[in-house]
Design a protein around this motif. Structure first.
Motif, mmCIF file in Angstrom:
data_model
loop_
_atom_site.group_PDB
_atom_site.id
_atom_site.type_symbol
_atom_site.label_atom_id
_atom_site.label_comp_id
_atom_site.label_asym_id
_atom_site.label_seq_id
_atom_site.Cartn_x
_atom_site.Cartn_y
_atom_site.Cartn_z
ATOM 1 N N ALA A 1 0.273 -1.403 0.165
ATOM 2 C CA ALA A 1 0.191 0.042 -0.025
ATOM 3 C C ALA A 1 1.178 1.096 -0.252
ATOM 4 O O ALA A 1 1.522 1.324 0.991
ATOM 5 C CB ALA A 1 -1.110 -0.182 1.514
ATOM 6 N N VAL A 2 0.288 2.280 -0.576
ATOM 7 C CA VAL A 2 1.029 3.916 -0.518
ATOM 8 C C VAL A 2 -0.458 4.589 0.438
ATOM 9 O O VAL A 2 -1.225 5.207 -0.600
ATOM 10 C CB VAL A 2 1.343 3.805 -2.406
ATOM 11 N N SER A 3 0.742 5.206 1.113
ATOM 12 C CA SER A 3 0.321 6.368 1.658
ATOM 13 C C SER A 3 1.136 8.008 1.359
ATOM 14 O O SER A 3 1.961 7.900 1.434
ATOM 15 C CB SER A 3 -0.256 6.752 2.452
ATOM 16 N N LEU A 4 0.178 8.949 1.047
ATOM 17 C CA LEU A 4 0.864 9.991 0.566
ATOM 18 C C LEU A 4 0.487 11.589 1.563
ATOM 19 O O LEU A 4 -0.804 10.889 2.158
ATOM 20 C CB LEU A 4 0.280 10.725 -0.914
ATOM 21 N N ALA A 5 1.725 12.971 1.881
ATOM 22 C CA ALA A 5 1.360 12.589 2.921
ATOM 23 C C ALA A 5 0.826 14.583 2.468
ATOM 24 O O ALA A 5 1.131 15.031 1.301
ATOM 25 C CB ALA A 5 2.534 13.384 3.312
ATOM 26 N N GLU A 6 -0.559 15.261 2.835
ATOM 27 C CA GLU A 6 -1.085 16.650 2.654
ATOM 28 C C GLU A 6 -0.287 17.515 3.912
ATOM 29 O O GLU A 6 -1.759 17.024 5.433
ATOM 30 C CB GLU A 6 -2.136 16.594 2.529
ATOM 31 N N ASP A 7 0.005 18.652 4.288
ATOM 32 C CA ASP A 7 0.113 18.885 5.545
ATOM 33 C C ASP A 7 0.994 18.227 5.958
ATOM 34 O O ASP A 7 -0.172 18.490 7.530
ATOM 35 C CB ASP A 7 -1.097 20.014 5.670
#
Length: 232
Positions: free
Chosen positions: A45-51
């Motif tokens: 799985a992949v997660s991306l960051a926002e703030d």
């Protein structure tokens, strides 16, 4: 053991994709498949960051979707730790792990026992993290750690290069695009499950298998399912 032919295909795919415009969400789905194929793990799985906040965007199967959702909601888990520290996290057996109780319970409940969290970072710029899963206890090897990080670095390259290709598109907009793709995929998944009396896991696998076998983008297939133009 790492299969050199699989590694060559992953690099060739990266080289072809990076030179043109592409959907960040789509290439990250493809990269999770490459993680499974290259490292012989059971899921990724992949997660991306926002703030500074992680958002889950891609996974290989529906079980991991639930596990990642719990990780994101609780703000705890190897993915979060890898993202915050910039260092890889390896757990050989979650049954003996005391950290991240909510995440641990959800992962074990969906049959995920060993996990690796790998930071997506280039030159101090962190954009997210990759998780690798095995359904049995597993002692992660140095080769697996090195190759897993290489794939995480490729994921980082996809995200940052897409930003350079379109200077007007911010990282937040890229993330939103990936999340929008995920929403369409979830809608299509739910429709297929209801229409054919499938579990969500079976519906998700049917959707992904069709996209792979027809060499199509998964979110395009999902769009057609939602729009009523395709039934699987």
């Amino acid at each position: 053991m790492i299969d050199p032919s699989v590694l060559r295909r992953a690099f060739a795919d990266y080289a072809r994709t990076i030179l043109d415009e592409y959907s960040v969400g789509e290439v990250l789905y493809r990269l999770t498949d490459q993680c499974v194929e290259l490292l012989a793990v059971d899921a990724a799985a992949v997660s991306l960051a926002e703030d500074e906040r992680l958002r889950f965007v891609a996974a290989t199967d529906e079980d991991v979707v639930h596990v990642e959702a719990t990780q994101i909601a609780s703000g705890q888990g190897p993915c979060h730790q890898a993202y915050r520290t910039g260092h890889a996290v390896f757990v050989n057996d979650l049954q003996h792990e005391q950290r991240w109780p909510d995440y641990r319970a959800e992962a074990l409940g969906h049959g995920m026992v060993a996990v690796a969290g790998l930071p997506m970072e280039v030159a101090g710029h962190r954009v997210g993290a990759v998780n690798l899963y095995r359904q049995r206890p597993h002692e992660w090897t140095g080769d697996e750690a090195e190759m897993g990080q290489l794939l995480a670095d490729m994921a980082t390259g996809y995200v940052l290069n897409a930003r350079k290709l379109d200077e007007h598109r911010t990282l937040a907009e890229q993330l939103q695009q990936a999340l929008d793709s995920r929403v369409v995929i979830e809608r299509a998944n739910g429709m297929l499950a209801q229409r054919h009396d499938l579990s969500t896991a079976q519906a998700f696998e049917r959707l992904r298998s069709y996209a792979r076998s027809h060499r199509r983008r998964i979110h395009e297939v999902a769009d057609e399912v939602v729009g009523g133009d395709l039934d699987l």
